[in-house]
Design a protein around this motif. Structure first.
Motif, PDB file in Angstrom:
ATOM      1  N   VAL A   1       0.972  -1.083  -0.252  1.00 57.43           N
ATOM      2  CA  VAL A   1       0.040  -0.108   0.119  1.00 57.43           C
ATOM      3  C   VAL A   1       0.798   1.115   0.111  1.00 57.43           C
ATOM      4  O   VAL A   1       1.717   1.283   0.716  1.00 57.43           O
ATOM      5  N   LYS A   2       0.764   2.101  -1.017  1.00 60.74           N
ATOM      6  CA  LYS A   2       1.593   3.386  -1.357  1.00 60.74           C
ATOM      7  C   LYS A   2       0.876   4.503  -0.581  1.00 60.74           C
ATOM      8  O   LYS A   2      -0.339   4.676  -1.296  1.00 60.74           O
ATOM      9  N   TYR A   3       1.523   5.399   0.008  1.00 54.55           N
ATOM     10  CA  TYR A   3       1.290   6.884   0.164  1.00 54.55           C
ATOM     11  C   TYR A   3       2.388   7.643   0.102  1.00 54.55           C
ATOM     12  O   TYR A   3       3.266   7.198   0.322  1.00 54.55           O
ATOM     13  N   GLN A   4       2.015   8.859  -0.157  1.00 56.63           N
ATOM     14  CA  GLN A   4       3.316   9.880  -0.448  1.00 56.63           C
ATOM     15  C   GLN A   4       4.288   9.849   0.739  1.00 56.63           C
ATOM     16  O   GLN A   4       5.768   9.853   0.472  1.00 56.63           O
ATOM     17  N   TYR A   5       3.685   9.831   1.729  1.00 53.40           N
ATOM     18  CA  TYR A   5       4.591  10.060   3.215  1.00 53.40           C
ATOM     19  C   TYR A   5       4.632   8.825   4.183  1.00 53.40           C
ATOM     20  O   TYR A   5       5.258   8.605   5.426  1.00 53.40           O
TER      21      TYR A   5
END
Length: 168
Positions: free
Chosen positions: A161-165
């Motif tokens: 799961v990718k998020y910017q931060y």
């Protein structure tokens, strides 16, 4: 096949909650029975059940009740078998039932799981049975490994799961 666990509920309206206990016991291959008995509406039947349960081969009783939740305590007062109480959510989000079940007088213990905690009640019953039954102990061990495996798998999925931060 004779039951060794008895699931008792104050009314059949508790069945949707107690089905989780039934499914767990089924998965663990533990013979069980399910009955509705009311501490307030059928007190003589409750007392007779509790007095005769051990002679019938029952080794653990899971008793579910809501509101005043007297059923687990009434059963515990008439047997030497371990009784596990399951408070059912109703009025006051089940707090009333939980407090009724956990406030037993000295000498009449009732193990108590969380509100609507039927699955945990069944696991606790299986843990008790596993003390003297190696086959049940092995199935319980396999079940617990499965719980661990689910978390390991979930953590691997979370890594994708990718998020910017997000840093992991």
């Amino acid at each position: 096949m004779n039951p060794i666990v008895s699931i008792i509920m104050g009314s059949t309206s508790d069945l949707p909650v107690m089905e989780k206990a039934c499914k767990l016991l089924d998965e663990m291959q533990v013979p069980f029975e399910v009955n509705a008995l009311s501490a307030h509406r059928t007190p003589e039947a409750v007392e007779e059940f509790a007095r005769n349960a051990k002679d019938r081969g029952i080794r653990v009783i899971i008793a579910a009740a809501g509101m005043a939740a007297a059923l687990p305590g009434v059963i515990a007062a008439s047997t030497t078998l371990p009784v596990i109480g399951v408070p059912i959510k109703g009025m006051l989000d089940g707090l009333d039932a939980m407090l009724s079940i956990i406030q037993m007088p000295p000498g009449i213990p009732v193990a108590t799981v969380g509100v609507n905690g039927a699955q945990n009640a069944a696991i606790l019953a299986v843990e008790m049975l596993a003390l003297s039954d190696e086959a049940i102990a092995q199935r319980l061990s396999d079940y617990k490994v499965g719980l661990k495996d689910k978390i390991v798998k979930a953590n691997k999925e979370l890594a994708d799961v990718k998020y910017q931060y997000k840093t992991n």
